[in-house]
Design an enzyme around this catalytic site. Structure first.
Site, PDB file in Angstrom:
ATOM      1  N   TYR A 107      -0.344  64.832 -20.301  1.00 22.23           N
ATOM      2  CA  TYR A 107       0.821  64.279 -19.605  1.00 22.23           C
ATOM      3  C   TYR A 107       2.051  65.117 -19.962  1.00 22.23           C
ATOM      4  O   TYR A 107       1.924  66.305 -20.228  1.00 22.23           O
ATOM      5  CB  TYR A 107       0.955  62.764 -19.917  1.00 22.23           C
ATOM      6  CG  TYR A 107       1.772  62.117 -18.845  1.00 22.23           C
ATOM      7  CD1 TYR A 107       1.370  62.177 -17.511  1.00 22.23           C
ATOM      8  CD2 TYR A 107       2.981  61.515 -19.134  1.00 22.23           C
ATOM      9  CE1 TYR A 107       2.150  61.653 -16.501  1.00 22.23           C
ATOM     10  CE2 TYR A 107       3.771  60.982 -18.118  1.00 22.23           C
ATOM     11  CZ  TYR A 107       3.344  61.061 -16.807  1.00 22.23           C
ATOM     12  OH  TYR A 107       4.123  60.567 -15.805  1.00 22.23           O
ATOM     13  N   ARG A 160       9.832  64.084  -6.070  1.00 27.43           N
ATOM     14  CA  ARG A 160      10.663  64.272  -7.267  1.00 27.43           C
ATOM     15  C   ARG A 160       9.763  64.212  -8.483  1.00 27.43           C
ATOM     16  O   ARG A 160       9.678  63.188  -9.165  1.00 27.43           O
ATOM     17  CB  ARG A 160      11.759  63.182  -7.309  1.00 27.43           C
ATOM     18  CG  ARG A 160      12.912  63.502  -8.228  1.00 27.43           C
ATOM     19  CD  ARG A 160      13.042  62.496  -9.352  1.00 27.43           C
ATOM     20  NE  ARG A 160      11.882  62.492 -10.211  1.00 27.43           N
ATOM     21  CZ  ARG A 160      11.525  61.489 -11.013  1.00 27.43           C
ATOM     22  NH1 ARG A 160      12.209  60.393 -11.047  1.00 27.43           N
ATOM     23  NH2 ARG A 160      10.452  61.561 -11.790  1.00 27.43           N
ATOM     24  N   LYS A 178      -1.253  60.201 -15.121  1.00 26.87           N
ATOM     25  CA  LYS A 178      -0.797  58.844 -15.432  1.00 26.87           C
ATOM     26  C   LYS A 178      -1.995  57.893 -15.541  1.00 26.87           C
ATOM     27  O   LYS A 178      -2.058  57.051 -16.431  1.00 26.87           O
ATOM     28  CB  LYS A 178       0.126  58.391 -14.302  1.00 26.87           C
ATOM     29  CG  LYS A 178       1.138  57.424 -14.754  1.00 26.87           C
ATOM     30  CD  LYS A 178       2.534  57.852 -14.421  1.00 26.87           C
ATOM     31  CE  LYS A 178       3.480  57.102 -15.308  1.00 26.87           C
ATOM     32  NZ  LYS A 178       4.866  57.439 -15.111  1.00 26.87           N
ATOM     33  N   GLU A 249       5.194  56.364  -7.956  1.00 26.32           N
ATOM     34  CA  GLU A 249       5.492  57.355  -8.994  1.00 26.32           C
ATOM     35  C   GLU A 249       6.168  58.586  -8.400  1.00 26.32           C
ATOM     36  O   GLU A 249       5.672  59.165  -7.423  1.00 26.32           O
ATOM     37  CB  GLU A 249       4.165  57.768  -9.658  1.00 26.32           C
ATOM     38  CG  GLU A 249       4.285  58.794 -10.737  1.00 26.32           C
ATOM     39  CD  GLU A 249       4.988  58.257 -11.972  1.00 26.32           C
ATOM     40  OE1 GLU A 249       4.937  57.038 -12.210  1.00 26.32           O
ATOM     41  OE2 GLU A 249       5.597  59.059 -12.695  1.00 26.32           O
ATOM     42  N   ASP A 250       7.293  58.960  -8.978  1.00 29.62           N
ATOM     43  CA  ASP A 250       7.955  60.213  -8.631  1.00 29.62           C
ATOM     44  C   ASP A 250       8.272  60.355  -7.141  1.00 29.62           C
ATOM     45  O   ASP A 250       8.116  61.437  -6.548  1.00 29.62           O
ATOM     46  CB  ASP A 250       7.162  61.412  -9.176  1.00 29.62           C
ATOM     47  CG  ASP A 250       7.349  61.571 -10.691  1.00 29.62           C
ATOM     48  OD1 ASP A 250       8.093  60.768 -11.282  1.00 29.62           O
ATOM     49  OD2 ASP A 250       6.767  62.488 -11.294  1.00 29.62           O
ATOM     50  N   ASP A 272       7.415  52.904 -11.690  1.00 32.38           N
ATOM     51  CA  ASP A 272       7.507  53.184 -13.118  1.00 32.38           C
ATOM     52  C   ASP A 272       8.781  53.943 -13.476  1.00 32.38           C
ATOM     53  O   ASP A 272       9.337  53.748 -14.547  1.00 32.38           O
ATOM     54  CB  ASP A 272       6.278  53.980 -13.556  1.00 32.38           C
ATOM     55  CG  ASP A 272       6.197  54.046 -15.061  1.00 32.38           C
ATOM     56  OD1 ASP A 272       6.367  52.992 -15.689  1.00 32.38           O
ATOM     57  OD2 ASP A 272       6.001  55.140 -15.602  1.00 32.38           O
ATOM     58  N   ASP A 273       9.240  54.811 -12.588  1.00 31.71           N
ATOM     59  CA  ASP A 273      10.448  55.591 -12.898  1.00 31.71           C
ATOM     60  C   ASP A 273      11.659  54.680 -13.035  1.00 31.71           C
ATOM     61  O   ASP A 273      12.560  54.957 -13.822  1.00 31.71           O
ATOM     62  CB  ASP A 273      10.706  56.623 -11.796  1.00 31.71           C
ATOM     63  CG  ASP A 273       9.496  57.497 -11.590  1.00 31.71           C
ATOM     64  OD1 ASP A 273       9.103  58.165 -12.546  1.00 31.71           O
ATOM     65  OD2 ASP A 273       8.920  57.471 -10.481  1.00 31.71           O
ATOM     66  N   ASN A 412      12.684  64.654 -18.600  1.00 26.53           N
ATOM     67  CA  ASN A 412      11.415  65.380 -18.743  1.00 26.53           C
ATOM     68  C   ASN A 412      11.344  66.519 -17.748  1.00 26.53           C
ATOM     69  O   ASN A 412      11.979  66.444 -16.701  1.00 26.53           O
ATOM     70  CB  ASN A 412      10.241  64.419 -18.466  1.00 26.53           C
ATOM     71  CG  ASN A 412      10.051  63.432 -19.580  1.00 26.53           C
ATOM     72  OD1 ASN A 412      10.217  63.761 -20.741  1.00 26.53           O
ATOM     73  ND2 ASN A 412       9.714  62.207 -19.213  1.00 26.53           N
TER      74      ASN A 412
HETATM   75  P1  NAD Z   1      16.895  60.782  -9.870  1.00 19.78           P
HETATM   76  O1  NAD Z   1      16.769  61.956  -8.985  1.00 19.78           O
HETATM   77  O2  NAD Z   1      16.711  59.420  -9.285  1.00 19.78           O
HETATM   78  O3  NAD Z   1      18.316  60.806 -10.597  1.00 19.78           O
HETATM   79  C1  NAD Z   1      18.902  61.948 -11.153  1.00 19.78           C
HETATM   80  C2  NAD Z   1      20.386  61.647 -11.319  1.00 19.78           C
HETATM   81  O4  NAD Z   1      20.983  62.711 -12.032  1.00 19.78           O
HETATM   82  C3  NAD Z   1      21.139  61.513 -10.004  1.00 19.78           C
HETATM   83  O5  NAD Z   1      21.930  60.356 -10.043  1.00 19.78           O
HETATM   84  C4  NAD Z   1      22.058  62.745  -9.985  1.00 19.78           C
HETATM   85  O6  NAD Z   1      23.307  62.492  -9.366  1.00 19.78           O
HETATM   86  C5  NAD Z   1      22.260  62.959 -11.457  1.00 19.78           C
HETATM   87  N1  NAD Z   1      22.699  64.319 -11.761  1.00 19.78           N
HETATM   88  C6  NAD Z   1      22.237  65.485 -11.239  1.00 19.78           C
HETATM   89  N2  NAD Z   1      22.953  66.514 -11.750  1.00 19.78           N
HETATM   90  C7  NAD Z   1      23.857  65.994 -12.586  1.00 19.78           C
HETATM   91  C8  NAD Z   1      24.869  66.524 -13.410  1.00 19.78           C
HETATM   92  N3  NAD Z   1      25.085  67.853 -13.460  1.00 19.78           N
HETATM   93  N4  NAD Z   1      25.611  65.694 -14.160  1.00 19.78           N
HETATM   94  C9  NAD Z   1      25.395  64.360 -14.129  1.00 19.78           C
HETATM   95  N5  NAD Z   1      24.453  63.785 -13.359  1.00 19.78           N
HETATM   96  C10 NAD Z   1      23.688  64.598 -12.612  1.00 19.78           C
HETATM   97  O7  NAD Z   1      15.856  61.009 -11.035  1.00 19.78           O
HETATM   98  P2  NAD Z   1      15.340  59.933 -12.110  1.00 19.78           P
HETATM   99  O8  NAD Z   1      14.089  59.297 -11.641  1.00 19.78           O
HETATM  100  O9  NAD Z   1      16.439  59.055 -12.497  1.00 19.78           O
HETATM  101  O10 NAD Z   1      14.907  60.910 -13.304  1.00 19.78           O
HETATM  102  C11 NAD Z   1      15.873  61.689 -13.967  1.00 19.78           C
HETATM  103  C12 NAD Z   1      15.253  62.320 -15.210  1.00 19.78           C
HETATM  104  O11 NAD Z   1      14.777  61.304 -16.068  1.00 19.78           O
HETATM  105  C13 NAD Z   1      14.054  63.240 -14.923  1.00 19.78           C
HETATM  106  O12 NAD Z   1      14.100  64.343 -15.780  1.00 19.78           O
HETATM  107  C14 NAD Z   1      12.873  62.393 -15.302  1.00 19.78           C
HETATM  108  O13 NAD Z   1      11.776  63.160 -15.760  1.00 19.78           O
HETATM  109  C15 NAD Z   1      13.449  61.582 -16.436  1.00 19.78           C
HETATM  110  N6  NAD Z   1      12.700  60.343 -16.638  1.00 19.78           N
HETATM  111  C16 NAD Z   1      12.231  60.100 -17.891  1.00 19.78           C
HETATM  112  C17 NAD Z   1      11.478  58.964 -18.137  1.00 19.78           C
HETATM  113  C18 NAD Z   1      10.977  58.654 -19.504  1.00 19.78           C
HETATM  114  O14 NAD Z   1      10.092  57.807 -19.649  1.00 19.78           O
HETATM  115  N7  NAD Z   1      11.498  59.277 -20.531  1.00 19.78           N
HETATM  116  C19 NAD Z   1      11.196  58.097 -17.088  1.00 19.78           C
HETATM  117  C20 NAD Z   1      11.710  58.358 -15.812  1.00 19.78           C
HETATM  118  C21 NAD Z   1      12.473  59.493 -15.609  1.00 19.78           C
END
Ligand code: NAD
Length: 555
Positions: A107, A160, A178, A249-250, A272-273, A412
Site C-alpha cells: 500500500y 485523484r 486496499k 476510493e480516490d 474512505d478519503d 500521501n
Molecule cells: P482533494 O483534492 O479533495 O483536496 C486537496 C486540497 O488541497 C484542495 O482543497 C486544494 O485546494 C488544496 N490545495 C492544493 N494546493 C494547495 C496549496 N498550494 N495550498 C493549500 N491548499 C492547497 O484531496 P484529498 O482527498 O483531500 O487528499 C489530499 C491529500 O491527503 C492527498 O495527498 C491524499 O493522499 C492525502 N490523504 C491522506 C489520507 C491518510 O489516511 N493519511 C487519507 C486521505 C487523503
C-alpha cells in the site's frame, strides 16, 4: 525435534475440487510445496512438485529471503503481486506476520509508484474493469466474476489517486491494495473482496499518449453519462451481491462529495478519503490530548487543504465536539481551512459547497504561517499534497504558541508529505506531536527517540468494513466513524504515548481492527441498522468472521 501434530480439522475434497496442474494454478487453493504426501496422492500432484514438503513457515522464510534481496520498493511490490497471483494464503500470512515491512510495499507509499507504472509492470488482471463503452452491459460483465459471495467492493474511477492526480485505469492498484489490507488487517476473506475500476477515460494527456497505457485513451466521461454508468454499476452490484459494502476510493472531490450524499442513505457505502481519514485523524487528536491534557472542544484546528480529507476530518471532529456538549456551529467554528487561494473565509467568492460550513468571518490571510499567527491553532493538519508546506517557519510558529504542537502531515505518498518526521521534531525542539500519512522511521533528537506512527486510514477502514459485514449493516453512519475513532484511540497505550506514538503499533492491526469492528457493530444495533439478530457474544461473532491465512488440510 518433530513439529507438534497438526490437529486442525480436515477439509473434505469435493468432487468438483480442481486437481493437478489446475490446482497449482489456482491461487486461492494452491499450497505449493506445502501440499503433504497424502494430499499429493489425493489431488493428482505427484511428480508436479519437488519432494520436500515445506511447512508454511519454511515457505515464508523463502519469500522473505527473496523479498529482502530485491533492491527497490517497486521490485518488492512486483514480487509480492506475483506471490498474490500464485498463493493467496501465503501472501496474506507473510503480510499478517510482517505488517511494518509489508504494508508500505503493498500500500502507500509504494502503491502510488506502482499505479504510475501500472501499464509497465502489469502481469495478471485482478478485479473487474467497467469502461465507458459498457453502458447497458454492466450486470452481465459483473457476472463474469467467478464468485457470488462478494461482501466488500472498492471502486475508483482513478481521477485523484493519492496525491498524484488523474491516473485513469492505472489507478486500479489502489482498490487492489486496499482490499489486500481489508484481508490482511481485518481478516475479511479474500474471496469476498472485489476491486472495481470504473474506467471513464483520463484527462492525463501523458497517459493518453503512452502506448503502454492500459485504459481507455480518451477524455473522461462526465455529466449524465458518467452518473448513469455508475448508477448501473451500483444497481447491478447490489442485485448480485445483496448487502455488499461499496467503498468509494480516490474519486476527485467534484464527484466524491455528491456521490457520498447520493448513496449514503440508499446502500451500504462510505468514502474512505472523506470518512476513514476523518476517523483516523480524530483518533490521533484524542491521543494527542492525552499528552497535552486539553479538551477536544477547546482545540483550534487549521487545515492545509480544503478537500475531501480536510472537510471530512473537520466535520467529524466537529461532530465529536458536539457530542461532548458543544453546539455544532461553535464546534465547526474551531476548524479552519486553508486552500490554494489562502484562508477560507466567509464572503470569499465562489466557494465549493463542502467548504462553506468552515468559511468563518475573518480577514483573508494569504500565507499559511500568517494564518497560524492570526488564528493560534493548537493543531495543523496537512492534507493538500503540497510537499514541504510545513516549513521551518510554520513548525516554529506552532511551537511558539503550543508547548506540544500537534503537527499532522497526512498527505500521501511520502513525496507529498508536508514535512518529514525529522523536520517536525527538529524544528519544534522535540516537542511536536507528529503523525504522517506515509511511514517515517524513528527519529532521535536531543537524546530522545520519537516513534512517529502513520495517521493513515488503513487503521480504520478494515475494521469498519469488517463490522459492517459481520452484522450486515444497512448503512455506514457518522456515529460508526466516531465509534471507530474512539476504539482506535483506546488502543494507544501509555508506553506508545511516551515515545510520541499517537497510534498503536501496526503489528497489532488485526486486534485493532477487531475492536473497531465490534464498536461499529454495536452502533449498527443501537441505530437499528443491523441486518442480523444480535448475537449473544458480539465480540466472538465478529472474530468468527475473520479469515486466518492458514492452509486447510485436505482429505
Ligand atoms: P482533494 O483534492 O479533495 O483536496 C486537496 C486540497 O488541497 C484542495 O482543497 C486544494 O485546494 C488544496 N490545495 C492544493 N494546493 C494547495 C496549496 N498550494 N495550498 C493549500 N491548499 C492547497 O484531496 P484529498 O482527498 O483531500 O487528499 C489530499 C491529500 O491527503 C492527498 O495527498 C491524499 O493522499 C492525502 N490523504 C491522506 C489520507 C491518510 O489516511 N493519511 C487519507 C486521505 C487523503
Amino acid at each position: 525435534m518433530n513439529p507438534p501434530a497438526d490437529t486442525r480439522p480436515l477439509t473434505p475434497v469435493a468432487p468438483w475440487f480442481p486437481r493437478g496442474v489446475t490446482l497449482l494454478h489456482e491461487p486461492s487453493l494452491n499450497k505449493g510445496t506445502a501440499f503433504t504426501h497424502e494430499e499429493r496422492d489425493l489431488l493428482g500432484l505427484h511428480g508436479l512438485l519437488p519432494s520436500h514438503v515445506c511447512s508454511q513457515d519454511e515457505q515464508m522464510a523463502r519469500v522473505l529471503e527473496n523479498f529482502h534481496r530485491l533492491p527497490t520498493p517497486l521490485e518488492k511490490y512486483i514480487f509480492m503481486t506475483a506471490l498474490h497471483d500464485r498463493n493467496e494464503v501465503l501472501f496474506f500470512r507473510v503480510i499478517a506476520e510482517n505488517p511494518d515491512e509489508m504494508l508500505p510495499i503493498i500500500y502507500t507509499p509504494t502503491v502510488g509508484l506502482a499505479c504510475q507504472k501500472f501499464g509497465r509492470i502489469f502481469q495478471r488482471p485482478r478485479g473487474i474493469y467497467i469502461d465507458a463503452n459498457d453502458r447497458g452491459q454492466v450486470k452481465s460483465l459483473l457476472g463474469n466474476w467467478p464468485r457470488r459471495d462478494v461482501a466488500m467492493i472498492v471502486i475508483t474511477d482513478g481521477e485523484r489517486i493519492l496525491g498524484l492526480g488523474d491516473l485513469g485505469a492505472s489507478g486500479m492498484g489502489i482498490p487492489v491494495g486496499k482490499l489486500s489490507l481489508y484481508t490482511a488487517c481485518a481478516g475479511i476473506p479474500p474471496t469476498q473482496c472485489l476491486p472495481v475500476m470504473l474506467d471513464v477515460g483520463t484527462n492525463n494527456l501523458e497517459l493518453r499518449d503512452d502506448p503502454l497505457y492500459l485504459g481507455l485513451a480518451q477524455p473522461r466521461l462526465t455529466g449524465v453519462a458518467y452518473d448513469e454508468l455508475l448508477e448501473e454499476f451500483i444497481t447491478a452490484a447490489c442485485e448480485l451481491y445483496p448487502g455488499v459494502v461499496i467503498q468509494f476510493e480516490d474519486f476527485a472531490n467534484h464527484n466524491a462529495f455528491r456521490l457520498l450524499a447520493k448513496y449514503r442513505n440508499r446502500i451500504c457505502t462510505f468514502n474512505d478519503d472523506i470518512q476513514g481519514t476523518a476517523a483516523v485523524a480524530l483518533a490521533g487528536l484524542i491521543s494527542a490530548l492525552r499528552v497535552t491534557g486539553g479538551a477536544l472542544s477547546e482545540q483550534r484546528l487549521l487545515f492545509l487543504g480544503a478537500g475531501e480529507a480536510a472537510t471530512g476530518i473537520a466535520e467529524l471532529v466537529a461532530a465529536a465536539m458536539a457530542e461532548a456538549g458543544s453546539d455544532l456551529d461553535t464546534a465547526r467554528g474551531n476548524c479552519w481551512l486553508f486552500d490554494s487561494k489562502g484562508l477560507v473565509v466567509a464572503g470569499r467568492g465562489s466557494l465549493a459547497a463542502h467548504k462553506q460550513a468552515f468559511a468563518h468571518e475573518h480577514a483573508m490571510v494569504p500565507d499559511f504561517a500568517g494564518a497560524i499567527r492570526a488564528l493560534k491553532p493548537t493543531a495543523i493538519i496537512g492534507v493538500a499534497a503540497v510537499p514541504g508546506a510545513f516549513d521551518r517557519e510554520v513548525v516554529q510558529e506552532m511551537s511558539k504558541l503550543n508547548a506540544r504542537p500537534v503537527v499532522f502531515a497526512l498527505s500521501n505518498p511520502t513525496s507529498k508529505s508536508e514535512c518529514t518526521a525529522q523536520q517536525a521534531y527538529e524544528w519544534s525542539d522535540g516537542r511536536a506531536l507528529f503523525a504522517s500519512g506515509s511511514p517515517f522511521d524513528a527519529v532521535t533528537w536531543a537524546g530522545h527517540t520519537h516513534v512517529p506512527r502513520q495517521g493513515n486510514n488503513s487503521y480504520i477502514f478494515p475494521g469498519v468494513g469488517l463490522g459492517a459485514i459481520a452484522v450486515r449493516a444497512r448503512h455506514i453512519t457518522e456515529a460508526m466513524f466516531l465509534a471507530a475513532a474512539r476504539a482506535l484511540a483506546a488502543q494507544v497505550s501509555a508506553q506508545d504515548l511516551a515515545q510520541g506514538s499517537l497510534y498503536p503499533s501496526l503489528r497489532d492491526v488485526r486486534e485493532v481492527s477487531a475492536q473497531i469492528a465490534v464498536a461499529v457493530a454495536e452502533v449498527a444495533f443501537h441505530q437499528g441498522l443491523a441486518g442480523i439478530e444480535r448475537p449473544a457474544d458480539l465480540d466472538a461473532h465478529v472474530r468468527s468472521c475473520m479469515y486466518e491465512p492458514i492452509y486447510p488440510r485436505y482429505a
